[in-house]
Design a protein around this motif. Structure first.
Motif: not given
Length: 106
Positions: A61-67, A90-97
């Protein structure tokens, strides 16, 4: 067109979350922690049939949530997708490259 289907009965109760955590602790070998959590959360008295819960359900469920979060961050309202090679956690903000933008539907 592509329509979104939402299950009318989609919900997640605290009892279900507690059960998934309890099972995760057991599956990961944290037997003492599972025992304590099971008794404190009263999940040991739950009516949930554990035999119907697939192993690894919490992680799945966590992996699907991240997707879903990844898709949500990269699909734009104009029908384009932002192609990015930044990682999701799940623990760090996403930085879009940003590598490029492309049309999803033609």
């Amino acid at each position: 067109g592509v329509g979104a289907r939402v299950c009318a009965g989609m919900s997640l109760t605290s009892e279900e979350v507690n059960f998934l955590i309890y099972r995760y602790l057991l599956e990961s070998g944290f037997i003492h922690s599972a025992f304590a959590f099971g008794h404190e959360s009263l999940i040991v008295k739950s009516s949930i049939d554990g035999s119907k819960v697939v192993p690894g359900a919490l992680i799945s469920f966590i992996q699907k949530g991240l997707q879903f979060v990844e898709i949500e961050a990269h699909v734009n309202g104009d029908g384009t997708e932002t192609v990015c090679d930044g990682s999701f956690s799940a623990v760090e903000p996403h930085t879009c490259n940003i590598k490029s933008k492309k049309r999803i539907f033609d």
